[in-house]
Enzyme design. Structure first.
Site, PDB file in Angstrom:
ATOM      1  N   HIS A  51       0.816  -1.208   0.000  1.00 51.37           N
ATOM      2  CA  HIS A  51       0.000   0.000   0.000  1.00 51.37           C
ATOM      3  C   HIS A  51       0.855   1.265   0.000  1.00 51.37           C
ATOM      4  O   HIS A  51       0.493   2.265  -0.624  1.00 51.37           O
ATOM      5  CB  HIS A  51      -0.932  -0.013   1.218  1.00 51.37           C
ATOM      6  CG  HIS A  51      -2.010   1.020   1.178  1.00 51.37           C
ATOM      7  ND1 HIS A  51      -3.107   0.918   0.350  1.00 51.37           N
ATOM      8  CD2 HIS A  51      -2.156   2.178   1.854  1.00 51.37           C
ATOM      9  CE1 HIS A  51      -3.890   1.974   0.525  1.00 51.37           C
ATOM     10  NE2 HIS A  51      -3.338   2.749   1.434  1.00 51.37           N
ATOM     11  N   GLU A  96      -7.697   7.719  -5.378  1.00 48.16           N
ATOM     12  CA  GLU A  96      -7.205   6.773  -4.372  1.00 48.16           C
ATOM     13  C   GLU A  96      -8.295   5.753  -4.069  1.00 48.16           C
ATOM     14  O   GLU A  96      -9.485   6.017  -4.253  1.00 48.16           O
ATOM     15  CB  GLU A  96      -6.828   7.502  -3.073  1.00 48.16           C
ATOM     16  CG  GLU A  96      -5.514   8.267  -3.140  1.00 48.16           C
ATOM     17  CD  GLU A  96      -4.327   7.436  -2.669  1.00 48.16           C
ATOM     18  OE1 GLU A  96      -4.521   6.227  -2.430  1.00 48.16           O
ATOM     19  OE2 GLU A  96      -3.231   7.997  -2.541  1.00 48.16           O
ATOM     20  N   HIS A  98     -10.169   2.956  -1.299  1.00 44.38           N
ATOM     21  CA  HIS A  98     -10.418   2.563   0.091  1.00 44.38           C
ATOM     22  C   HIS A  98     -11.261   1.300   0.066  1.00 44.38           C
ATOM     23  O   HIS A  98     -12.360   1.238   0.623  1.00 44.38           O
ATOM     24  CB  HIS A  98     -11.109   3.693   0.859  1.00 44.38           C
ATOM     25  CG  HIS A  98     -10.396   4.047   2.128  1.00 44.38           C
ATOM     26  ND1 HIS A  98     -11.032   4.384   3.282  1.00 44.38           N
ATOM     27  CD2 HIS A  98      -9.066   4.101   2.413  1.00 44.38           C
ATOM     28  CE1 HIS A  98     -10.161   4.652   4.234  1.00 44.38           C
ATOM     29  NE2 HIS A  98      -8.955   4.481   3.722  1.00 44.38           N
TER      30      HIS A  98
END
Length: 803
Positions: A51, A96, A98
């Site tokens: 990550h 991004e 999640h």
């Protein structure tokens, strides 16, 4: 080194539990010149996780084009890329993921994803203007293909779980964006069995700044004070970066503490305080505390500044008692920033953050020894060279192997019977009810897409359009990726994702500028998954070079697997374009009865592969490969996918933009999922006044099978209407502009086909000797209400009015 008595012994088992291999542990000992303590082991585990370090993908990412004359900050240099848009103005934007947090706790997982990407943007000195998202979920309706049977209780349970994840994620995005006052103005949503148990939640944000407002995430200026600002540190989000770097399992619910808890109201105060501070020239460096929290922000700023940094954890604001150094450093509590202040500006920082009621603490200083030194009440908790920690994680090239499950066997197409007009008519309605194609109004009506009053084209058209008044710039933005194409052919799917994003911007009147990508794949240690990643990246790179749209940054999200299996590869493309004049803004809906409808692009290639025997679509129906028609109406996920000719694609898009700038285009809409028939139906759904259309395809011939075979007219029609051949855009123009439009297209040698005219209250299409009719009211009801009905699980629910 002083070791805390509560530190557990460093054993091979503990190292493995932290996601580090024995070889990586040996490398850590070499860097330190000793064995790490427990806190240091945790620091390396998050900083060297996939990550944070991209250790399994960085070599592939180097294949992407990242340079261009308008690029001010390149990919990987800072928290977000920055692109010049003229007149001293620039945009910072990024996407991004999640994903894992949203699988465990959909509301907070999605909400904190929004908060995190917003911080990435204002960290650059840019004021966030709008957000988009790209979402993937398991099916929220029962399958209705040819092999569908009465759903089992297990199937019903999975569908209910998918709905729970879907509604929770949408609510989380709406909550955070609406509360902080940043509009969510567009995006995309797909539904497929591969995302069951592992939804994809990709969030995009864009901000605007002047060139001289650009801020950097560097710790420089020896002796400059280091400030912690924002929310107090808690145990939420503990080791979230490591959590995101492994597969989801049945035990993943035990990782719930790794899901952060967001507070958009605090972030709004933090945003305004940081932008005010930056305007006073008091900041030497600024970095948000995202993945890996305080650990990442300290070592990365020191590494970028070729400096060291020293902090004292005793000074860090905490909301829970008894937190250990390990917990403080690895916490991913939200709404926090690290600021390297200019000496002499300390009082200004205190005054501004007190004014905005944002907690602050001076926790350390910049040093010149290159070391990230962490104290805890005088005791050294960690002491690591910053650059090796931040930049020298091991890089790998994993074994790659084409998956055997990918099939281009077209024999099943020969079993499809399309024997009647009614079957074709029902297929279009079935496609418009498919949640992947259907209107997303149930979603976007929950988003405040009008806040800041800059949204010119609201959600629902090909691309969102936003007017930045203070900069006098009109921006268009989109997120795109067809995961099914990428599952069948990741290289071609990657190219198509870029081409479709550019096509959507073109249809809005914009010239594409640059790209941010979010690469969502499975466990890279599995050769099939790594092959997909490599192929997709190379396809994206080829397309970005062709379009001149460099990649400014983004995100890699691997390990997207659950007990159900691996997700379809999803290299999401976020693309931004610039519209020169307000009159160039274009939407996808037909505007006026009597307007001429033209299809720009290669129509002949679109119908290649029509079957020639009986009522079946034979194995020559390859142009239906990868289509929603096969997936939704016949429960088939087979290729090959429709290839994209980038040269033709660029010629088509350039021609459409020229026509828009010439003032002759009233609407423009790309052909994508569902093919020509779905695109035409969507053109009819004008939010102000629905329009029908009369389309004549009687003269179209199929180059593979020759003239259309009257014995297979329904199969011919299905292939013609529902294939997803690339590089096609539908435009409508006033009749008086027809001659000029045709002249421009012929001058550029761009293929086109006159389809018909706007008018009436039906969509009427003639293909060969068959005619098809659909009342617009029925099609619109299928399309507009599909997701609401799926969520409510009540097909008899009354209609909701158009927004």
């Amino acid at each position: 080194m002083t070791r805390s008595i509560v530190d557990p012994p460093i054993t091979p088992g503990l190292v493995a539990k932290h996601g580090l291999t024995s070889e990586e542990f040996d490398r850590i000992k070499k860097i330190l010149g000793r064995e790490p303590n427990f806190t240091e082991l945790g620091i390396f585990s998050v900083m060297w996780s996939e990550h944070c370090s991209y250790k399994n993908s960085r070599r592939e990412l180097k294949k992407l084009p990242t340079s261009g004359p308008n690029i001010l900050v390149k990919a990987g240099e800072e928290n977000a890329g920055v692109v010049d848009i003229g007149d001293g103005w620039a945009i910072a934007f990024k996407i991004e993921s999640h994903n894992h947090p949203s699988a465990i706790e959909p509301f907070q997982g999605a909400a904190t994803g929004v908060g995190g990407i917003i911080r990435d943007i204002f960290t650059m000195g840019a004021r966030p203007e709008f957000c988009l998202n790209s979402l993937r979920f398991g099916p929220i309706i029962q399958p209705i293909g040819r092999d569908s049977v009465e759903p089992t209780k297990d199937r019903q349970s999975e569908t209910a779980k998918n709905r729970h994840l879907f509604t929770g994620v949408v609510s989380g995005i709406a909550h955070y964006g609406n509360c902080i006052g940043i509009p969510t103005i567009g995006g995309e949503i797909y539904f497929d069995e591969s995302f069951e148990g592992n939804p994809l939640v990709n969030v995009f944000c864009l901000g605007v700044l002047r060139h001289d407002q650009l801020a950097r995430g560097t710790a420089h200026g020896v002796g400059n004070p280091v400030f912690y600002v924002g929310a107090e540190t808690g145990r939420d989000g503990l080791a979230g970066a490591a959590f995101a770097s492994r597969e989801l399992t049945e035990q993943s619910k035990e990782d719930r503490p790794a899901v952060q808890v967001g507070d958009p109201f605090k972030e709004k105060l933090l945003l305004e305080a940081c932008l005010e501070l930056l305007a006073h020239d008091a900041v030497a460096g600024i970095q948000d505390m995202g993945a890996a929290g305080l650990t990442c922000s300290t070592c990365e700023t020191a590494s970028r500044g070729d400096s060291g940094i020293e902090i004292d954890l005793a000074k860090v604001p905490k909301r829970e008692p008894g937190m250990t150094p390990y917990e403080i450093l690895l916490s991913e509590s939200q709404e926090r920033m690290l600021i390297i202040a200019k000496r002499g500006k300390e009082n200004l920082i205190r005054e501004i953050f007190d004014k905005w009621d944002v907690p602050w603490a001076e926790i350390g200083r910049v040093t010149d020894d290159g070391i990230m030194r962490v104290r805890n009440n005088g005791t050294i908790a960690a002491e690591i060279a910053a650059k090796p920690l931040a930049e020298e994680a091991p890089l790998y090239s994993r074994d790659a192997r084409k998956p055997t499950k990918i099939t281009e066997n077209t024999e099943p197409l020969g079993e499809i019977s399309v024997s009647s007009v009614s079957s074709v008519v029902e297929s279009l309605r079935q496609l418009l009810r498919d949640p992947t194609i259907a209107s997303k109004n149930w979603v976007y009506r929950q988003y405040d897409h009008s806040v800041r009053t800059g949204t010119v084209v609201k959600p629902g058209s090909d691309a969102a359009v936003f007017f930045v008044r203070y900069a006098n710039k009109i921006l268009a933005a989109t997120t795109d990726c067809n995961s099914l194409y990428c599952a069948l052919d990741p290289r071609e799917g990657g190219k198509i994702a870029v081409a479709e994003a550019a096509r959507n911007l073109t249809c809005s009147g914009a010239k594409p500028l640059a790209v941010t990508d979010n690469l969502n794949f499975g466990n890279p240690y599995k050769p099939e998954n790594f092959w997909q990643l490599r192929e997709a990246v190379e396809g994206i790179a080829e397309a970005c070079r062709a379009f001149g749209t460099p990649v400014t940054g983004g995100n890699v999200s691997l390990y997207n697997e659950s007990p159900v299996g691996v997700v379809d590869p999803t290299p999401t493309i976020g693309m931004v374009g610039l519209i020169a004049k307000e009159e160039h803004i274009t939407t996808q809906w037909f505007k006026k009865g009597g307007d001429e409808i033209i299809l720009i692009g290669g129509f002949a290639s679109a119908v290649a592969g029509i079957g020639d025997a009986g009522t079946a679509i034979t194995d020559r129906g390859y142009s239906l490969g990868g289509s929603r028609y096969l997936k939704v109406c016949h429960d088939l996920k087979i290729g090959p996918v429709p290839p994209v000719d980038l040269t033709l694609e660029i010629e088509v898009q350039n021609a459409v933009r020229d026509l828009i700038r010439a003032g002759v285009v009233r609407s423009a809409h790309d052909c994508s999922e569902g093919g020509l028939a779905v695109a035409l139906a969507e053109c009819c759904f004008n939010p102000v006044e629905k329009c029908g259309a009369d389309i004549d395809l009687r003269d179209v011939e199929a180059p593979v099978s020759g003239a259309i075979n009257p014995d297979n007219a329904a199969g011919t029609a299905a292939t013609t209407l529902f294939n997803e051949a690339q590089s096609r855009i539908i435009i409508s123009i006033a009749p008086e502009n027809l001659e000029r439009t045709v002249s421009i297209l012929r001058e550029r040698d761009v293929p086109f086909q006159q389809l018909g005219r706007v008018g009436g209250d039906e969509l009427r299409i003639r293909v060969g000797r068959k005619s098809f009719h659909w009342p617009i009211a029925d099609l619109y009801d299928d399309w507009w209400n599909a997701i609401r009905r799926a969520v409510e699980s009540d097909s008899s629910a009354e209609r909701i009015p158009s927004l």
